[in-house]
Design a protein around this motif. Structure first.
Motif, short mmCIF file in Angstrom:
data_model
loop_
_atom_site.label_atom_id
_atom_site.label_comp_id
_atom_site.label_asym_id
_atom_site.label_seq_id
_atom_site.Cartn_x
_atom_site.Cartn_y
_atom_site.Cartn_z
N GLY A 145 -29.94 -10.16 37.37
CA GLY A 145 -29.71 -8.72 37.47
C GLY A 145 -30.49 -8.10 38.60
O GLY A 145 -31.46 -8.67 39.10
N ALA A 146 -30.07 -6.90 39.03
CA ALA A 146 -30.76 -6.22 40.11
C ALA A 146 -30.49 -4.72 40.03
O ALA A 146 -29.45 -4.29 39.52
N TYR A 155 -35.44 -4.18 42.07
CA TYR A 155 -35.90 -4.89 40.88
C TYR A 155 -34.93 -6.03 40.60
O TYR A 155 -33.70 -5.82 40.58
N VAL A 156 -35.46 -7.23 40.36
CA VAL A 156 -34.63 -8.41 40.17
C VAL A 156 -35.10 -9.16 38.93
O VAL A 156 -36.30 -9.47 38.80
N THR A 157 -34.17 -9.47 38.02
CA THR A 157 -34.51 -10.28 36.86
C THR A 157 -34.27 -11.75 37.19
O THR A 157 -33.28 -12.10 37.82
N THR A 158 -35.19 -12.60 36.77
CA THR A 158 -35.10 -14.04 37.03
C THR A 158 -35.52 -14.80 35.78
O THR A 158 -35.94 -14.21 34.79
N ALA A 159 -35.44 -16.12 35.87
CA ALA A 159 -35.81 -16.96 34.73
C ALA A 159 -37.29 -16.86 34.40
O ALA A 159 -37.71 -17.22 33.29
N ASN A 160 -38.11 -16.36 35.31
CA ASN A 160 -39.55 -16.24 35.03
C ASN A 160 -40.03 -14.80 34.98
O ASN A 160 -41.23 -14.53 35.08
N GLY A 161 -39.11 -13.84 34.82
CA GLY A 161 -39.56 -12.47 34.64
C GLY A 161 -38.87 -11.46 35.54
O GLY A 161 -37.82 -11.74 36.14
N LEU A 162 -39.48 -10.29 35.64
CA LEU A 162 -38.94 -9.18 36.40
C LEU A 162 -39.78 -8.98 37.66
O LEU A 162 -41.00 -8.81 37.58
N HIS A 163 -39.11 -8.99 38.81
CA HIS A 163 -39.80 -8.85 40.10
C HIS A 163 -39.42 -7.53 40.76
O HIS A 163 -38.34 -6.99 40.53
N ARG A 164 -40.33 -7.02 41.61
CA ARG A 164 -40.04 -5.82 42.38
C ARG A 164 -40.28 -6.12 43.87
O ARG A 164 -41.36 -6.57 44.25
N LEU A 165 -39.23 -5.87 44.68
CA LEU A 165 -39.28 -6.19 46.10
C LEU A 165 -39.30 -4.91 46.93
O LEU A 165 -38.63 -3.93 46.61
N ARG A 166 -40.06 -4.99 48.03
CA ARG A 166 -40.11 -3.87 48.97
C ARG A 166 -38.89 -3.92 49.89
O ARG A 166 -38.11 -4.87 49.86
N ARG A 167 -38.74 -2.91 50.72
CA ARG A 167 -37.59 -2.82 51.62
C ARG A 167 -37.54 -3.96 52.63
O ARG A 167 -36.47 -4.27 53.16
N ASP A 168 -38.69 -4.59 52.91
CA ASP A 168 -38.70 -5.71 53.86
C ASP A 168 -38.50 -7.06 53.17
O ASP A 168 -38.56 -8.11 53.81
N SER A 180 -44.89 -7.77 32.17
CA SER A 180 -44.66 -8.97 31.38
C SER A 180 -43.41 -8.77 30.54
O SER A 180 -43.42 -8.01 29.56
N VAL A 181 -42.31 -9.44 30.93
CA VAL A 181 -41.05 -9.35 30.21
C VAL A 181 -40.49 -10.77 30.06
O VAL A 181 -40.28 -11.46 31.06
N ASP A 182 -40.25 -11.19 28.84
CA ASP A 182 -39.68 -12.52 28.58
C ASP A 182 -38.16 -12.43 28.49
O ASP A 182 -37.62 -11.53 27.85
N GLY A 183 -37.49 -13.36 29.13
CA GLY A 183 -36.03 -13.46 29.01
C GLY A 183 -35.26 -12.27 29.54
O GLY A 183 -34.25 -11.88 28.93
N PRO A 184 -35.65 -11.67 30.69
CA PRO A 184 -34.91 -10.52 31.20
C PRO A 184 -33.53 -10.92 31.70
O PRO A 184 -33.33 -12.03 32.17
N VAL A 196 -34.45 -2.73 30.78
CA VAL A 196 -34.20 -4.16 30.91
C VAL A 196 -33.58 -4.69 29.61
O VAL A 196 -34.07 -4.37 28.51
N THR A 197 -32.51 -5.47 29.72
CA THR A 197 -32.03 -6.21 28.57
C THR A 197 -32.75 -7.55 28.55
O THR A 197 -32.98 -8.16 29.59
N ALA A 198 -33.11 -8.01 27.34
CA ALA A 198 -33.89 -9.24 27.23
C ALA A 198 -33.44 -10.05 26.03
O ALA A 198 -33.05 -9.51 24.99
N ASN A 199 -33.50 -11.37 26.18
CA ASN A 199 -33.10 -12.30 25.14
C ASN A 199 -34.14 -13.41 25.02
O ASN A 199 -34.75 -13.80 26.01
N PHE A 200 -34.36 -13.90 23.80
CA PHE A 200 -35.43 -14.84 23.51
C PHE A 200 -36.77 -14.21 23.89
O PHE A 200 -37.53 -14.74 24.69
N VAL A 201 -37.02 -13.05 23.31
CA VAL A 201 -38.25 -12.31 23.59
C VAL A 201 -39.39 -12.89 22.76
O VAL A 201 -39.44 -12.71 21.55
#
Length: 304
Positions: A145-146, A155-168, A180-184, A196-201
């Motif tokens: 997700g993004a 903001y990007v959801t991945t297998a290891n959590g939620l990340h936030r990226l700058r414009r660069d 700290s978000v499990d299963g986003p 955020v939707t999350a599964n296996f929290v």
């Protein structure tokens, strides 16, 4: 979300989901996860050419109002005009979320598959005669997700959590350290809130959870709603969108659920085939567009 975890959940809830051929109407066995919001109208906005191969994992809308659909099994994103006609195809391996950036470019998650290895985000000019995806950020495990916020953070959801990226394309490590978000799975931003939707929290925790974080103070994620389907059987939540101050969430069991972000109160808009993504319909202010595993894009008009 197309993932190993989703495949596991499909096995768990498989008894609750049946094909439209067996029911004659595409309905889902068992009661809706929550009370009904009212009878919504739905019709087909874009048909599936080959069911499942056309899996519409996610989609986004460009500045011209055209819809870009991630065909994750085909390894491409497809552009459709407001009449539902296919007008362009861009190769992107295992695409996930498609989002319009503040620079007018489309940002597409890539590597949304357990077989893809390391993934990332590419971007391209949707108005170009031959759009050419170029890397924006790399090195994320199975991104899905993004969402952009008002300041241009992605903001990007991945297998290891939620990340936030700058414009660069660099990562905000202060955010990563705090959150700290499990299963986003899906992510949407409105004001200071990151939903955020999350599964296996957590260990043995529920699937089907909708969380809220603060953009400015992300350390504590609060539970907004837990969505379940038949009895105590959990329902896997996928994507979500904020429209007119209300959250709409898609689920594996085929429910489109409306959630009040102020109270957490939730009700079912419609029960249909397994849903993957949802966006506001740019051609109809009364409608939402919902993607499906079968590949069809549905136009759904909530009541009220």
């Amino acid at each position: 979300m197309l993932s190993f975890r989703r495949c596991v959940v499909r096995v768990v809830v498989g008894a609750a989901v049946v094909s439209s051929a067996s029911l004659g109407s595409g309905a889902v066995v068992g009661a809706a996860p929550l009370s009904s919001c009212g009878q919504a109208r739905q019709d087909v906005a874009i048909s599936s050419s080959v069911p499942l191969l056309d899996w519409s994992e996610n989609f986004g809308i460009d500045a011209q109002g055209d819809l870009w659909v991630s065909r994750v099994m085909r390894g491409e994103v497809q552009r459709y005009d407001r009449e539902g006609r296919l007008t362009a195809t861009v190769a992107v391996p295992s695409p996930g979320a498609v989002r319009l950036g503040p620079d007018g470019l489309l940002y597409v998650v890539t590597g949304n598959s357990p077989l893809a290895g390391s993934g990332g985000i590419v971007r391209f000019d949707p108005a170009a005669a031959n759009p050419n995806p170029v890397a924006f950020a790399i090195g994320f495990p199975q991104p899905n997700g993004a969402a952009f916020d008002a300041d241009g953070y992605l903001y990007v959801t991945t297998a290891n959590g939620l990340h936030r990226l700058r414009r660069d394309g660099s990562e905000d490590m202060d955010w990563w350290t705090a959150v700290s978000v499990d299963g986003p799975n899906g992510v949407a931003v409105s004001g200071d809130s990151v939903y955020v939707t999350a599964n296996f929290v957590g260990a043995g925790g529920p699937v089907g959870r909708v969380l809220r974080l603060s953009r400015t103070h992300p350390g504590a994620a609060t539970t907004l709603a837990d969505l379940t389907s038949v009895g105590t059987l959990p329902d896997f939540v996928d994507d979500l969108v904020v429209r007119d101050g209300v959250l709409y969430v898609t689920t594996l069991a085929g429910h489109l659920v409306r959630v009040d972000p102020n109270t957490g109160a939730a009700c079912t808009i419609v029960s249909t085939q397994p849903l993957t993504a949802v966006v506001a319909d740019p051609a109809d202010p009364s409608a939402l567009l919902a993607g499906s595993e079968e590949g069809t894009v549905l136009r759904i008009r909530p009541v009220g």
